[in-house]
Design a protein around this motif. Structure first.
Motif, PDB file in Angstrom:
ATOM      1  N   LEU A  31      13.747 -55.293 -26.303  1.00  0.00           N
ATOM      2  CA  LEU A  31      15.169 -55.051 -26.077  1.00  0.00           C
ATOM      3  C   LEU A  31      15.509 -53.600 -26.350  1.00  0.00           C
ATOM      4  CD1 LEU A  31      16.236 -58.200 -28.035  1.00  0.00           C
ATOM      5  CD2 LEU A  31      16.154 -57.980 -25.565  1.00  0.00           C
ATOM      6  N   SER A  59      18.359 -52.622 -27.385  1.00  0.00           N
ATOM      7  CA  SER A  59      19.323 -52.531 -28.463  1.00  0.00           C
ATOM      8  C   SER A  59      18.614 -52.646 -29.805  1.00  0.00           C
ATOM      9  CB  SER A  59      20.391 -53.614 -28.303  1.00  0.00           C
ATOM     10  OG  SER A  59      21.475 -53.383 -29.137  1.00  0.00           O
ATOM     11  N   GLY A  60      19.391 -52.842 -30.864  1.00  0.00           N
ATOM     12  CA  GLY A  60      18.816 -52.960 -32.189  1.00  0.00           C
ATOM     13  C   GLY A  60      19.393 -51.944 -33.151  1.00  0.00           C
ATOM     14  N   ASP A  99      25.677 -57.123 -31.811  1.00  0.00           N
ATOM     15  CA  ASP A  99      24.851 -56.446 -30.820  1.00  0.00           C
ATOM     16  C   ASP A  99      25.168 -56.939 -29.415  1.00  0.00           C
ATOM     17  OD1 ASP A  99      22.930 -55.095 -29.442  1.00  0.00           O
ATOM     18  OD2 ASP A  99      21.212 -55.998 -30.453  1.00  0.00           O
ATOM     19  N   SER A 145      21.778 -57.600 -26.848  1.00  0.00           N
ATOM     20  CA  SER A 145      20.768 -58.655 -26.951  1.00  0.00           C
ATOM     21  C   SER A 145      21.455 -60.016 -27.012  1.00  0.00           C
ATOM     22  CB  SER A 145      19.884 -58.438 -28.190  1.00  0.00           C
ATOM     23  OG  SER A 145      20.648 -58.573 -29.386  1.00  0.00           O
ATOM     24  N   ASP A 146      20.662 -61.083 -26.930  1.00  0.00           N
ATOM     25  CA  ASP A 146      21.230 -62.429 -26.832  1.00  0.00           C
ATOM     26  C   ASP A 146      21.030 -63.298 -28.075  1.00  0.00           C
ATOM     27  OD1 ASP A 146      22.051 -61.918 -24.205  1.00  0.00           O
ATOM     28  OD2 ASP A 146      20.138 -62.576 -23.379  1.00  0.00           O
ATOM     29  N   TYR A 204      11.152 -61.851 -31.640  1.00  0.00           N
ATOM     30  CA  TYR A 204      12.103 -60.990 -30.932  1.00  0.00           C
ATOM     31  C   TYR A 204      11.882 -59.562 -31.385  1.00  0.00           C
ATOM     32  CZ  TYR A 204      16.390 -61.733 -28.098  1.00  0.00           C
ATOM     33  OH  TYR A 204      17.310 -61.833 -27.088  1.00  0.00           O
ATOM     34  N   TYR A 230      12.797 -55.326 -30.911  1.00  0.00           N
ATOM     35  CA  TYR A 230      13.769 -54.361 -30.426  1.00  0.00           C
ATOM     36  C   TYR A 230      13.089 -53.013 -30.215  1.00  0.00           C
ATOM     37  CZ  TYR A 230      17.066 -57.866 -32.185  1.00  0.00           C
ATOM     38  OH  TYR A 230      17.744 -59.032 -32.424  1.00  0.00           O
ATOM     39  N   THR A 280      21.363 -60.703 -37.025  1.00  0.00           N
ATOM     40  CA  THR A 280      22.013 -60.158 -35.837  1.00  0.00           C
ATOM     41  C   THR A 280      22.758 -61.250 -35.085  1.00  0.00           C
ATOM     42  OG1 THR A 280      20.356 -58.410 -35.558  1.00  0.00           O
ATOM     43  CG2 THR A 280      21.582 -59.046 -33.595  1.00  0.00           C
ATOM     44  N   GLY A 317      23.845 -61.948 -31.310  1.00  0.00           N
ATOM     45  CA  GLY A 317      23.648 -61.503 -29.940  1.00  0.00           C
ATOM     46  C   GLY A 317      24.873 -61.790 -29.089  1.00  0.00           C
ATOM     47  N   GLY A 366      25.144 -60.566 -25.822  1.00  0.00           N
ATOM     48  CA  GLY A 366      24.768 -60.166 -24.476  1.00  0.00           C
ATOM     49  C   GLY A 366      25.193 -61.166 -23.417  1.00  0.00           C
ATOM     50  N   SER A 378      23.087 -66.072 -25.829  1.00  0.00           N
ATOM     51  CA  SER A 378      24.071 -65.278 -26.557  1.00  0.00           C
ATOM     52  C   SER A 378      25.142 -66.175 -27.152  1.00  0.00           C
ATOM     53  CB  SER A 378      24.717 -64.232 -25.644  1.00  0.00           C
ATOM     54  OG  SER A 378      25.692 -64.825 -24.806  1.00  0.00           O
TER      55      SER A 378
END
Length: 323
Positions: A73, A75-76, A98, A101-102, A158, A160, A211, A213, A215, A220
């Motif tokens: 991903l 993002s992060g 974020d 991401s989902d 997962y 990032y 996090t 998500g 997205g 998400s």
């Protein structure tokens, strides 16, 4: 100085939802409680922005092996923390918000590798609303499809682009938004939300426990709640109650395809460094091969609305401190 005031994120539910007014959560900047000076806040924000921009360039890589990371991903490197609770009874869940991401995930017991956190680590064995997700479920297929057998539980890993990662098992839980404190909006809960129960986690935590998500994918939080839109409004990056040290400057206008114009006032694109008596333009140049990014500094006091059902973003100038 009281820098980086809190802000809000609103998940707008449809009329068919059990929470017709939507879900609201308080967001706080990741540096808001650390006592940094104005100059330090800007330097830290610039550093994170440069790392985020670098991750978007072709050929960017991290020390995290792509063969072990699962989905990669962009993002992060989030800037804001979302205050929630997870489980029954609810455990505080302070998560990075974020939009890139989902998967929503939090650190879980038993921890194989977890970063330090101020609140208790969530333990699924003590929650009456936790359920593991089987590997054969449609929910699991969106995140993990290797070595799946009918009796196995869903696993995930997962990764990032900044090198952060989370690995563990997928489950469903009750997520609680808001607070029951006097004078605040009543808490609202949503059950059966798929999330990652991370027992092996690494990277910069930015004072979070995981996090959220936000997205556009099926995992998400926005999609799982059945809401078609979400909105956020960022208050002033600095405390401007005593006025701005910046001189009078013209507005800057960003022109979007389709005819929409976003007007940026002086404090949305300039800042002052009182340590060396300088003024700074808070916009960086980009190469012809990189993606343009609308930074959160430019979004101060502009309410942003994302309609994921049609893939549309809209915005309106707003005094976010009054929402």
């Amino acid at each position: 100085m009281a820098p980086l005031q809190a802000l809000s994120l609103l998940l707008l539910a449809s009329l068919a939802s059990s929470a017709a007014s939507g879900y609201r959560s308080t967001l706080t900047h990741i540096d808001s409680k650390l006592g940094f000076t104005k100059a330090q806040l800007m330097r830290r924000a610039v550093h994170r922005s440069r790392l985020r921009a670098a991750s978007m360039l072709p050929g960017y890589s991290t020390t995290l092996s792509s063969s072990n990371a699962g989905p990669r991903l962009r993002s992060g490197q989030a800037e804001y923390l979302m205050e929630l609770a997870i489980g029954t009874p609810p455990v505080p869940f302070v998560a990075l918000a974020d939009t890139g991401s989902d998967l929503t995930w939090t650190q879980c017991q038993p921890c194989k590798l977890c970063f330090p956190q101020d609140t208790p680590v969530y333990d699924p064995t003590t929650s009456s609303s936790f359920s593991p997700v089987p590997c054969s479920s449609a929910t699991c297929l969106s995140i993990w499809s290797r070595n799946c057998t009918p009796t196995a539980l869903c696993r995930y890993r997962y990764g990032y682009e900044d090198g952060a990662y989370s690995a563990g098992g997928l489950g469903t839980e009750t997520i609680t938004f808001g607070s029951s404190a006097p004078g605040e909006a009543p808490a609202a809960s949503a059950g059966g939300v798929a999330f990652g129960c991370g027992t092996d986690n690494g990277g910069d935590s930015y004072n979070s426990t995981g996090t959220v998500g936000l997205g556009r994918g099926s995992l998400s939080l926005v999609a799982q709640l059945g809401v078609g839109k979400f909105s956020y409004c960022l208050t002033d990056f600095f405390n401007t109650s005593l006025g701005s040290p910046l001189p009078a400057m013209p507005d800057m206008v960003l022109h979007f395809a389709g005819g929409a114009d976003m007007t940026l006032h002086r404090d949305n694109y300039m800042s002052s460094d009182e340590e060396d008596s300088s003024f700074c333009l808070n916009i960086a140049g980009a190469t012809s091969t990189s993606t343009s990014v609308l930074g959160n500094f430019q979004q101060q006091n502009i309410q942003m609305l994302f309609d994921i059902t049609v893939g549309q973003m809209s915005f309106v100038p707003t005094d976010c401190s009054k929402l």
